[in-house]
Design a protein around this motif. Structure first.
Motif, PDB file in Angstrom:
ATOM      1  N   LEU A  98       0.866  -1.178   0.000  1.00  0.00           N
ATOM      2  CA  LEU A  98       0.000   0.000   0.000  1.00  0.00           C
ATOM      3  C   LEU A  98       0.900   1.224   0.000  1.00  0.00           C
ATOM      4  O   LEU A  98       1.750   1.375   0.872  1.00  0.00           O
ATOM      5  CB  LEU A  98      -0.902   0.006   1.240  1.00  0.00           C
ATOM      6  CG  LEU A  98      -1.757   1.247   1.438  1.00  0.00           C
ATOM      7  CD1 LEU A  98      -2.852   1.305   0.370  1.00  0.00           C
ATOM      8  CD2 LEU A  98      -2.375   1.247   2.817  1.00  0.00           C
ATOM      9  N   HIS A  99       0.716   2.100  -0.965  1.00  0.00           N
ATOM     10  CA  HIS A  99       1.558   3.289  -1.086  1.00  0.00           C
ATOM     11  C   HIS A  99       1.191   4.300  -0.002  1.00  0.00           C
ATOM     12  O   HIS A  99       0.024   4.644   0.164  1.00  0.00           O
ATOM     13  CB  HIS A  99       1.368   3.898  -2.474  1.00  0.00           C
ATOM     14  CG  HIS A  99       2.245   5.070  -2.746  1.00  0.00           C
ATOM     15  ND1 HIS A  99       3.616   4.984  -2.735  1.00  0.00           N
ATOM     16  CD2 HIS A  99       1.950   6.346  -3.028  1.00  0.00           C
ATOM     17  CE1 HIS A  99       4.117   6.173  -3.008  1.00  0.00           C
ATOM     18  NE2 HIS A  99       3.129   7.018  -3.196  1.00  0.00           N
ATOM     19  N   LEU A 100       2.184   4.762   0.743  1.00  0.00           N
ATOM     20  CA  LEU A 100       1.996   5.798   1.760  1.00  0.00           C
ATOM     21  C   LEU A 100       2.677   7.073   1.292  1.00  0.00           C
ATOM     22  O   LEU A 100       3.793   7.035   0.767  1.00  0.00           O
ATOM     23  CB  LEU A 100       2.616   5.359   3.089  1.00  0.00           C
ATOM     24  CG  LEU A 100       1.966   4.165   3.773  1.00  0.00           C
ATOM     25  CD1 LEU A 100       2.837   3.669   4.915  1.00  0.00           C
ATOM     26  CD2 LEU A 100       0.595   4.526   4.278  1.00  0.00           C
ATOM     27  N   MET A 101       2.003   8.184   1.469  1.00  0.00           N
ATOM     28  CA  MET A 101       2.562   9.474   1.057  1.00  0.00           C
ATOM     29  C   MET A 101       2.591  10.415   2.248  1.00  0.00           C
ATOM     30  O   MET A 101       1.640  10.478   3.020  1.00  0.00           O
ATOM     31  CB  MET A 101       1.702  10.080  -0.059  1.00  0.00           C
ATOM     32  CG  MET A 101       1.669   9.239  -1.308  1.00  0.00           C
ATOM     33  SD  MET A 101       0.369   9.765  -2.454  1.00  0.00           S
ATOM     34  CE  MET A 101      -1.059   8.973  -1.729  1.00  0.00           C
ATOM     35  N   ARG A 102       3.680  11.149   2.366  1.00  0.00           N
ATOM     36  CA  ARG A 102       3.843  12.119   3.447  1.00  0.00           C
ATOM     37  C   ARG A 102       3.147  13.414   3.061  1.00  0.00           C
ATOM     38  O   ARG A 102       3.259  13.887   1.932  1.00  0.00           O
ATOM     39  CB  ARG A 102       5.335  12.367   3.669  1.00  0.00           C
ATOM     40  CG  ARG A 102       5.663  13.179   4.872  1.00  0.00           C
ATOM     41  CD  ARG A 102       5.507  12.355   6.100  1.00  0.00           C
ATOM     42  NE  ARG A 102       6.157  13.031   7.213  1.00  0.00           N
ATOM     43  CZ  ARG A 102       6.238  12.524   8.400  1.00  0.00           C
ATOM     44  NH1 ARG A 102       5.764  11.343   8.646  1.00  0.00           N
ATOM     45  NH2 ARG A 102       6.813  13.177   9.355  1.00  0.00           N
ATOM     46  N   TRP A 104       0.151  11.339   7.088  1.00  0.00           N
ATOM     47  CA  TRP A 104       0.279  10.337   6.037  1.00  0.00           C
ATOM     48  C   TRP A 104      -1.071  10.125   5.366  1.00  0.00           C
ATOM     49  O   TRP A 104      -2.110  10.145   6.009  1.00  0.00           O
ATOM     50  CB  TRP A 104       0.762   9.015   6.623  1.00  0.00           C
ATOM     51  CG  TRP A 104       2.100   9.116   7.257  1.00  0.00           C
ATOM     52  CD1 TRP A 104       2.373   9.395   8.571  1.00  0.00           C
ATOM     53  CD2 TRP A 104       3.357   8.998   6.618  1.00  0.00           C
ATOM     54  NE1 TRP A 104       3.730   9.436   8.772  1.00  0.00           N
ATOM     55  CE2 TRP A 104       4.362   9.194   7.595  1.00  0.00           C
ATOM     56  CE3 TRP A 104       3.747   8.729   5.318  1.00  0.00           C
ATOM     57  CZ2 TRP A 104       5.707   9.128   7.306  1.00  0.00           C
ATOM     58  CZ3 TRP A 104       5.093   8.662   5.023  1.00  0.00           C
ATOM     59  CH2 TRP A 104       6.062   8.856   6.005  1.00  0.00           C
ATOM     60  N   VAL A 105      -1.058   9.882   4.053  1.00  0.00           N
ATOM     61  CA  VAL A 105      -2.251   9.543   3.295  1.00  0.00           C
ATOM     62  C   VAL A 105      -1.926   8.376   2.366  1.00  0.00           C
ATOM     63  O   VAL A 105      -0.760   8.056   2.127  1.00  0.00           O
ATOM     64  CB  VAL A 105      -2.793  10.733   2.463  1.00  0.00           C
ATOM     65  CG1 VAL A 105      -3.276  11.850   3.352  1.00  0.00           C
ATOM     66  CG2 VAL A 105      -1.762  11.237   1.480  1.00  0.00           C
ATOM     67  N   TYR A 117      -7.817  12.239   1.288  1.00  0.00           N
ATOM     68  CA  TYR A 117      -8.372  13.495   1.772  1.00  0.00           C
ATOM     69  C   TYR A 117      -8.107  13.729   3.248  1.00  0.00           C
ATOM     70  O   TYR A 117      -8.054  14.859   3.703  1.00  0.00           O
ATOM     71  CB  TYR A 117      -9.878  13.556   1.510  1.00  0.00           C
ATOM     72  CG  TYR A 117     -10.209  13.519   0.051  1.00  0.00           C
ATOM     73  CD1 TYR A 117      -9.916  14.598  -0.769  1.00  0.00           C
ATOM     74  CD2 TYR A 117     -10.794  12.397  -0.522  1.00  0.00           C
ATOM     75  CE1 TYR A 117     -10.196  14.566  -2.114  1.00  0.00           C
ATOM     76  CE2 TYR A 117     -11.078  12.357  -1.876  1.00  0.00           C
ATOM     77  CZ  TYR A 117     -10.777  13.448  -2.663  1.00  0.00           C
ATOM     78  OH  TYR A 117     -11.058  13.411  -3.992  1.00  0.00           O
ATOM     79  N   ALA A 118      -7.951  12.660   4.009  1.00  0.00           N
ATOM     80  CA  ALA A 118      -7.753  12.775   5.452  1.00  0.00           C
ATOM     81  C   ALA A 118      -6.306  12.467   5.802  1.00  0.00           C
ATOM     82  O   ALA A 118      -5.822  11.375   5.555  1.00  0.00           O
ATOM     83  CB  ALA A 118      -8.683  11.810   6.184  1.00  0.00           C
ATOM     84  N   SER A 119      -5.615  13.426   6.374  1.00  0.00           N
ATOM     85  CA  SER A 119      -4.241  13.219   6.804  1.00  0.00           C
ATOM     86  C   SER A 119      -4.249  12.484   8.144  1.00  0.00           C
ATOM     87  O   SER A 119      -4.936  12.888   9.079  1.00  0.00           O
ATOM     88  CB  SER A 119      -3.532  14.571   6.948  1.00  0.00           C
ATOM     89  OG  SER A 119      -2.221  14.387   7.410  1.00  0.00           O
TER      90      SER A 119
END
Length: 139
Positions: A71-75, A81-82, A88-90
């Motif tokens: 699952l890709h996690l983005m800062r 993290w999203v 839409y929700a951090s």
């Protein structure tokens, strides 16, 4: 004795899975708590009927797996993290972001496209989205 095709296909499949997950599964199994400092992103639990796992990956970035699929996690700019499933929700931690993604997916299996943006090898191949018709035109 000729090399069985079955063995070759199994080997190629194992290699593809290892390459797709970046060797994450092997790193989870190889971690020994005595030899290293604790992993800040380490988690392994059942959540909403799915097994979610996380650890620190290459470059110190967190890696999350849902039922064994990455699952890709983005800062975020706010330090949260999203994921592509709910961007839409951090969330304050990778664990919270993974739980949010599981909630957003519901009972649906995690798509191979949730692993990373641009996961395609051929950007002109839309067959997964158009039912095999490259132009997306329905007869």
């Amino acid at each position: 004795m000729p090399f069985p095709r079955r063995v070759a296909l199994r080997s190629l499949f194992a290699l593809a899975v290892t390459a797709a997950t970046g060797g994450v599964l092997g790193r989870i199994a190889a971690r020994s708590p005595e030899s290293e400092e604790p992993d800040p992103y380490l988690f392994d639990e059942m959540y909403a009927g799915r097994r979610i796992r996380g650890l620190t990956g290459p470059g110190g970035e967190p890696v999350a797996l849902v039922d064994g699929r990455p699952l890709h996690l983005m800062r975020c700019a706010d330090g949260g993290w999203v994921t592509p499933l709910d961007h839409y929700a951090s969330c304050p931690t990778p664990l919270a972001a993974t739980r949010t993604a599981v909630d957003a997916a519901g009972p649906a299996p995690l798509s191979r496209y949730a692993a990373a943006h641009g996961d395609h090898t051929d950007p002109s191949d839309f067959s997964d989205f158009t039912g095999g018709n490259p132009r997306g035109v329905h007869a």
